[in-house]
Design a protein around this motif. Structure first.
Motif, short mmCIF file in Angstrom:
data_model
loop_
_atom_site.label_atom_id
_atom_site.label_comp_id
_atom_site.label_asym_id
_atom_site.label_seq_id
_atom_site.Cartn_x
_atom_site.Cartn_y
_atom_site.Cartn_z
N PRO A 31 58.45 -19.27 33.43
CA PRO A 31 58.85 -20.42 34.17
C PRO A 31 58.29 -20.26 35.60
O PRO A 31 58.31 -19.39 36.20
N ASN A 32 58.23 -21.63 35.99
CA ASN A 32 57.57 -21.65 37.40
C ASN A 32 56.27 -21.38 37.63
O ASN A 32 55.55 -21.68 38.61
N ASP A 78 58.81 -25.20 33.65
CA ASP A 78 60.08 -25.52 33.94
C ASP A 78 60.97 -24.11 33.58
O ASP A 78 60.63 -23.34 33.12
N GLY A 79 62.30 -24.30 34.34
CA GLY A 79 62.97 -22.98 34.10
C GLY A 79 63.37 -22.85 32.83
O GLY A 79 63.72 -21.57 32.57
N ASP A 80 63.47 -23.73 31.94
CA ASP A 80 63.67 -23.26 30.33
C ASP A 80 62.27 -23.00 29.62
O ASP A 80 62.15 -22.55 28.38
#
Length: 240
Positions: A31-32, A78-80
């Motif tokens: 993520p990121n 994304d975070g997921d």
């Protein structure tokens, strides 16, 4: 200083027999992360919908690289662990390396484009090296493989005061901070999961006992000098 405290990779031949080849499978996407994904084919027009150009480019030069190829917009994971990819929609890319993602995309895009070529890059791969090194700092990594010794090389290697048997590597993974102390004088270090660095890893080289003692001595010396200066000044005032 004894040889065993400063020489790297002692016992290398034995450690190589136990080398964990799973470490060489490439960075896992997290993520990121920022990814660039390019799709090409013999019929390039068919691949255009799968390539996002840079948005907001003021002119042709802004939108193209020095090679004349269009610059690609980055995909933020994304975070997921998902990216929103053209035509294909939301894709979970967390935990795969870039080659695995490229193969997966190639299979899916083949439904629309004949013999597509997919190239994936992680463009925000940085590591930080701090402590007893010649040039501490944060470094951009263009390749997907960088070992701990290579990272130390970017920072000018450890100074003579660096503690080679206790190098700290810190890593963010699944929202938690992991760490491990590595002994670079022992060749078994090549089998550690922290030997090959990942994006945003932090390396800290601890000062050895000689440097700590020197630092303590210097700090105390400045205090003693200040006290002595005050005493001399008082004596001068009193004896006038």
């Amino acid at each position: 200083m004894p040889r065993k405290e400063i020489v790297y990779f002692q016992g290398l031949e034995q450690a190589e027999k136990q080398l964990n080849v799973n470490q060489l499978k490439g960075l896992k996407i997290k993520p990121n992360d920022l990814l660039t994904i390019s799709v090409s084919a013999a019929e390039q027009e068919a691949a255009i919908p799968f390539n996002l150009p840079v948005t907001g480019a003021g002119n042709v030069l802004d939108a193209t690289s020095l090679s004349g190829q269009p610059k690609l917009q980055s995909f933020l994971v994304d975070g997921d662990g998902y990216i929103d990819f053209p035509i294909l929609g939301m894709l979970n890319v967390k935990g795969v390396n870039r080659n695995e993602l490229a193969q997966s995309l190639k299979q899916q895009i083949s439904k629309y484009v004949q013999d597509p070529i997919v190239t994936v890059r992680i463009v925000n791969f940085q590591i930080s090296v701090l402590g007893e090194v010649t040039r501490p700092g944060t470094f951009d990594i263009s390749d997907e493989y960088i070992s701990l010794p290579q990272a130390l090389g970017l920072a000018g290697d450890m100074s003579i005061y660096g503690k080679r048997e206790n190098v700290l590597v810190m890593r963010e993974e699944n929202g938690t901070t992991l760490h491990q102390y590595l002994d670079l004088t022992n060749a078994d270090v090549i089998n550690s999961p922290f030997y090959y660095l990942q994006q945003n890893d932090v390396v800290y080289v601890e000062p050895n006992s000689a440097q700590r003692q020197a630092s303590s001595y210097n700090r105390n010396s400045s205090v003693y000098i200040s006290i002595a200066s005050v005493l001399v000044s008082l004596i001068v005032l009193i004896t006038r």
